[in-house]
Write a protein that holds these residues in place. Structure first.
Motif, mmCIF file in Angstrom:
data_model
loop_
_atom_site.group_PDB
_atom_site.id
_atom_site.type_symbol
_atom_site.label_atom_id
_atom_site.label_comp_id
_atom_site.label_asym_id
_atom_site.label_seq_id
_atom_site.Cartn_x
_atom_site.Cartn_y
_atom_site.Cartn_z
ATOM 1 N N ASN A 87 27.564 46.475 37.170
ATOM 2 C CA ASN A 87 27.503 45.124 37.162
ATOM 3 C C ASN A 87 27.158 44.704 35.597
ATOM 4 O O ASN A 87 26.269 45.166 34.705
ATOM 5 N N ASN A 88 28.074 43.500 35.273
ATOM 6 C CA ASN A 88 27.958 42.835 34.007
ATOM 7 C C ASN A 88 28.884 43.631 33.051
ATOM 8 O O ASN A 88 29.145 43.374 31.790
ATOM 9 N N ASP A 89 29.417 44.943 33.342
ATOM 10 C CA ASP A 89 30.291 45.650 32.379
ATOM 11 C C ASP A 89 31.425 44.989 32.583
ATOM 12 O O ASP A 89 31.948 44.313 33.122
ATOM 13 N N TYR A 90 32.085 45.304 31.377
ATOM 14 C CA TYR A 90 33.583 44.648 30.905
ATOM 15 C C TYR A 90 34.789 45.672 31.163
ATOM 16 O O TYR A 90 34.692 46.799 31.197
ATOM 17 N N VAL A 91 35.666 44.936 31.963
ATOM 18 C CA VAL A 91 36.836 45.967 32.560
ATOM 19 C C VAL A 91 38.102 45.244 32.149
ATOM 20 O O VAL A 91 38.241 44.105 31.849
ATOM 21 N N ARG A 92 39.346 45.946 32.317
ATOM 22 C CA ARG A 92 40.509 45.516 32.125
ATOM 23 C C ARG A 92 41.230 45.673 33.395
ATOM 24 O O ARG A 92 41.176 46.523 34.215
ATOM 25 N N VAL A 93 41.685 44.377 34.154
ATOM 26 C CA VAL A 93 42.446 44.308 35.323
ATOM 27 C C VAL A 93 43.789 44.899 35.007
ATOM 28 O O VAL A 93 44.757 44.125 34.413
ATOM 29 N N MET A 94 44.398 45.921 35.635
ATOM 30 C CA MET A 94 45.544 46.502 35.530
ATOM 31 C C MET A 94 46.684 46.060 36.572
ATOM 32 O O MET A 94 47.989 45.948 36.267
ATOM 33 N N GLN A 95 46.333 45.723 37.707
ATOM 34 C CA GLN A 95 47.409 45.251 38.640
ATOM 35 C C GLN A 95 46.515 44.567 39.840
ATOM 36 O O GLN A 95 45.161 44.682 39.851
ATOM 37 N N THR A 96 46.970 43.483 40.408
ATOM 38 C CA THR A 96 46.218 42.867 41.763
ATOM 39 C C THR A 96 47.308 42.650 42.901
ATOM 40 O O THR A 96 48.249 42.624 42.541
ATOM 41 N N LYS A 97 46.541 43.111 43.716
ATOM 42 C CA LYS A 97 47.420 43.209 45.143
ATOM 43 C C LYS A 97 46.664 42.135 46.348
ATOM 44 O O LYS A 97 45.567 42.199 46.129
ATOM 45 N N THR A 98 47.462 41.664 46.885
ATOM 46 C CA THR A 98 46.928 40.788 48.108
ATOM 47 C C THR A 98 47.267 41.290 49.503
ATOM 48 O O THR A 98 48.247 41.644 49.834
ATOM 49 N N THR A 99 46.237 41.082 50.387
ATOM 50 C CA THR A 99 46.514 41.396 51.818
ATOM 51 C C THR A 99 45.822 40.373 52.514
ATOM 52 O O THR A 99 45.155 39.498 52.077
ATOM 53 N N LYS A 100 45.867 40.407 53.872
ATOM 54 C CA LYS A 100 45.381 39.643 54.705
ATOM 55 C C LYS A 100 43.985 39.483 54.462
ATOM 56 O O LYS A 100 43.148 38.560 54.863
ATOM 57 N N THR A 101 43.236 40.475 54.224
ATOM 58 C CA THR A 101 41.881 40.390 53.870
ATOM 59 C C THR A 101 41.297 39.667 52.614
ATOM 60 O O THR A 101 40.146 39.669 52.305
ATOM 61 N N GLY A 102 42.379 39.680 51.723
ATOM 62 C CA GLY A 102 41.987 39.148 50.319
ATOM 63 C C GLY A 102 42.791 39.705 49.083
ATOM 64 O O GLY A 102 43.699 40.606 49.339
ATOM 65 N N SER A 103 42.501 39.562 47.901
ATOM 66 C CA SER A 103 42.933 39.972 46.902
ATOM 67 C C SER A 103 42.182 41.139 46.067
ATOM 68 O O SER A 103 40.764 40.763 45.996
ATOM 69 N N TYR A 104 42.778 42.096 45.612
ATOM 70 C CA TYR A 104 42.036 43.341 45.149
ATOM 71 C C TYR A 104 42.705 43.667 43.678
ATOM 72 O O TYR A 104 43.677 43.575 43.569
ATOM 73 N N ALA A 105 41.822 43.937 42.761
ATOM 74 C CA ALA A 105 42.293 44.218 41.497
ATOM 75 C C ALA A 105 42.053 45.693 41.211
ATOM 76 O O ALA A 105 40.785 46.445 41.475
ATOM 77 N N ARG A 106 42.931 46.289 40.235
ATOM 78 C CA ARG A 106 42.713 47.762 39.979
ATOM 79 C C ARG A 106 42.093 47.733 38.586
ATOM 80 O O ARG A 106 42.517 47.039 37.526
ATOM 81 N N LEU A 107 40.892 48.342 38.567
ATOM 82 C CA LEU A 107 40.170 48.000 37.157
ATOM 83 C C LEU A 107 40.031 49.344 36.461
ATOM 84 O O LEU A 107 39.820 50.404 36.906
ATOM 85 N N ARG A 108 40.144 48.940 34.964
ATOM 86 C CA ARG A 108 39.875 50.211 34.201
ATOM 87 C C ARG A 108 38.667 49.695 33.193
ATOM 88 O O ARG A 108 38.645 48.790 32.657
ATOM 89 N N TYR A 109 37.771 50.747 33.069
ATOM 90 C CA TYR A 109 36.895 50.599 32.342
ATOM 91 C C TYR A 109 36.952 51.537 31.000
ATOM 92 O O TYR A 109 36.673 52.752 31.168
ATOM 93 N N PHE A 110 37.198 51.092 29.980
ATOM 94 C CA PHE A 110 37.785 51.665 28.712
ATOM 95 C C PHE A 110 38.847 52.727 29.052
ATOM 96 O O PHE A 110 39.810 52.038 29.542
ATOM 97 N N ASN A 111 38.860 53.653 29.079
ATOM 98 C CA ASN A 111 39.913 54.561 29.488
ATOM 99 C C ASN A 111 39.940 55.091 30.767
ATOM 100 O O ASN A 111 40.656 56.090 31.130
ATOM 101 N N GLN A 112 38.958 54.782 31.582
ATOM 102 C CA GLN A 112 38.672 55.385 33.066
ATOM 103 C C GLN A 112 38.853 54.305 33.963
ATOM 104 O O GLN A 112 38.477 53.342 34.030
ATOM 105 N N TYR A 113 39.921 54.727 35.187
ATOM 106 C CA TYR A 113 39.965 53.910 36.091
ATOM 107 C C TYR A 113 39.019 54.003 37.246
ATOM 108 O O TYR A 113 38.733 55.191 37.527
ATOM 109 N N LEU A 114 38.491 52.723 37.704
ATOM 110 C CA LEU A 114 37.187 52.840 38.466
ATOM 111 C C LEU A 114 37.874 52.812 39.789
ATOM 112 O O LEU A 114 37.007 53.352 40.788
#
Length: 450
Positions: A87-114
């Motif tokens: 919570n409140n940490d900064y991340v980098r959004v690398m890609q976003t995908k959308t399905t019928k349930t909503g949109s989801y972002a792939r997050l990178r925290y510094f060099n670690q993919y969350l």
């Protein structure tokens, strides 16, 4: 009970669903109900910086999924963590995908993919917000110049006061200057390298040619002085009044120790004497050489030298502060000019992160040195060379401070200047127990990954 038997080649897998428990190959993963994979209806490869928000607890936080996007409302078994951890940490959004349930972002925290998170758990922020927020997170008071992208102007951020008593904020505009400390050593080293390339010195030139009175000087080379492997040692001293260059050089010769031990040992003495050698070789003062060879060509208009005279500038000299564990801005004091004047070439400059950023760019782009010359400068030692540490392949860095004060300066840069961080602070200690040099490294990572 419902059983599904699948066969593929010679591998047989039994999947059982019983009372809300998914049983795969004998392992049970509990879930409320099985959430099937939802087809992707849209994909965006736009990358941007974001902050994880609205993650107040494990119950209300948005889950992170290893292989998204999935229906998060069903508590899918592929969840790898809960967003409340970040919570409140900064991340980098690398890609976003959308399905019928909503949109989801792939997050990178510094060099670690969350993993993947519902976009309702993040908010878009600017790089400036990431940089300033990181400084605030660690209670950093000062100014930083960051280069997240090659060949673009640096991002300058400041936090806190340069002079709280007079209401002067830290600033990256050039209106506030800071003691540069050991970051000056790289400037001295560049001038030595220029003289080597001009044929006026060599890496094997002996110290005895210029300072024969120094013990073991006949076995000390310029290369060893550049690498801090000369065996020269000294202790910090604050003279009663500001010194001229000549007085400072003579004082260093008189007070240093020469051990004839050529292991790495950090010492100002090396760079003070090299400043003296620059003056002897050129017939001009170190200050004149600095103006002609570094400051003017680079355009460092907010960098000033401390010698025997009081430096003249209209800028505010940042006040040194301490955090006493309860509050900021305690024990205010200003840098001692006599102390700075005693180490020309090694720490007698006042400057700004913006000016020093210009210097870093100039030492490789042909303004001061070309790429081959810069590589030579970084090759005299395996720990330290040419005013910087070279222990991390592809990266050079240094840190500076004056013991007993709240001042700290530092920088990290890639060899090709792709990413750069210059951070000057005027309060110590920092928050969360992080050291000044580790915080500079963290800001370099911000410049690299955001």
């Amino acid at each position: 009970m419902k059983a599904i038997l699948t066969t593929k080649s010679k591998v047989r897998t039994v999947v059982l669903f019983l009372a809300g428990v998914l049983i795969v190959g004998g392992y049970a993963l509990r879930q409320r109900s099985f959430a099937a994979y939802n087809p992707v209806t849209a994909t965006s490869n736009q990358r941007y910086d974001a902050q994880i928000v609205n993650q107040t607890s494990l119950k209300s936080g948005y889950n992170l999924y290893a292989s998204g996007p999935y229906n998060t409302s069903a508590g899918n078994v592929r969840a790898v963590a809960n967003g409340s951890k970040y919570n409140n940490d900064y991340v980098r959004v690398m890609q976003t995908k959308t399905t019928k349930t909503g949109s989801y972002a792939r997050l990178r925290y510094f060099n670690q993919y969350l993993g993947w998170m519902n976009v309702h758990g993040i908010k878009r922020v600017s790089f400036t917000q990431v940089a300033r927020g990181t400084m605030q997170q660690y209670d950093v008071i000062g100014t930083a110049a960051l280069e997240p992208y090659t060949n673009q102007p640096p991002v300058i951020v400041s936090t806190g006061y340069a002079d709280k008593a007079h209401g002067v904020l830290n600033s990256g505009t050039g209106s506030v200057v800071y003691p540069l400390a050991s970051l000056q050593k790289a400037m001295t080293a560049v001038m030595i390298q220029q003289l080597i390339d001009e044929g006026k010195l060599t890496a094997s030139t002996l110290l005895s040619k210029y300072y024969p009175q120094v013990p073991y000087s006949s076995s000390i080379t310029i290369a060893q002085m550049l690498a801090m492997t000369s065996g020269l040692e000294n202790t910090d001293a604050t003279p009663a009044k500001q010194m001229t260059e000549a007085q400072a050089f003579a004082n260093m010769v008189k007070s240093l120790d020469s051990t004839n031990d050529h292991a790495f040992s950090y010492s100002d003495a090396n760079y003070v004497l090299m400043a003296g050698i620059i003056a002897k070789v050129t017939g001009q003062s170190y200050a004149e050489n600095l103006e002609d060879r570094i400051l003017n060509p680079v355009g460092m208009s907010n960098t000033f030298m401390v010698t025997s005279a009081k430096p003249t500038f209209k800028d505010t000299l940042a006040v040194s502060y301490k955090n006493n564990g309860r509050q900021d801005y305690t024990s205010p004091s200003k840098m001692s000019y006599p102390r700075m004047s005693a180490i020309p070439g090694a720490g007698n400059l006042l400057s700004t992160p913006s000016d020093y950023y210009k210097f870093i760019i100039a030492i490789r782009n042909g303004t001061l040195l070309d790429e081959d010359q810069h590589n030579d400068l970084l090759g005299y030692g395996t720990t330290y060379s040419g005013g910087v540490y070279v222990t991390r392949p592809g990266i050079y860095f240094n840190n500076g401070s004056f013991g007993g004060t709240g001042y700290h300066t530092g920088f990290f840069a890639t060899d090709n200047n792709e990413h750069i961080a210059v951070v000057f602070t005027n309060q110590t200690p920092l928050g969360s127990g992080i050291s000044g040099k580790n915080f500079v490294a963290k800001m370099y990572n911000v410049a690299t990954y955001y």
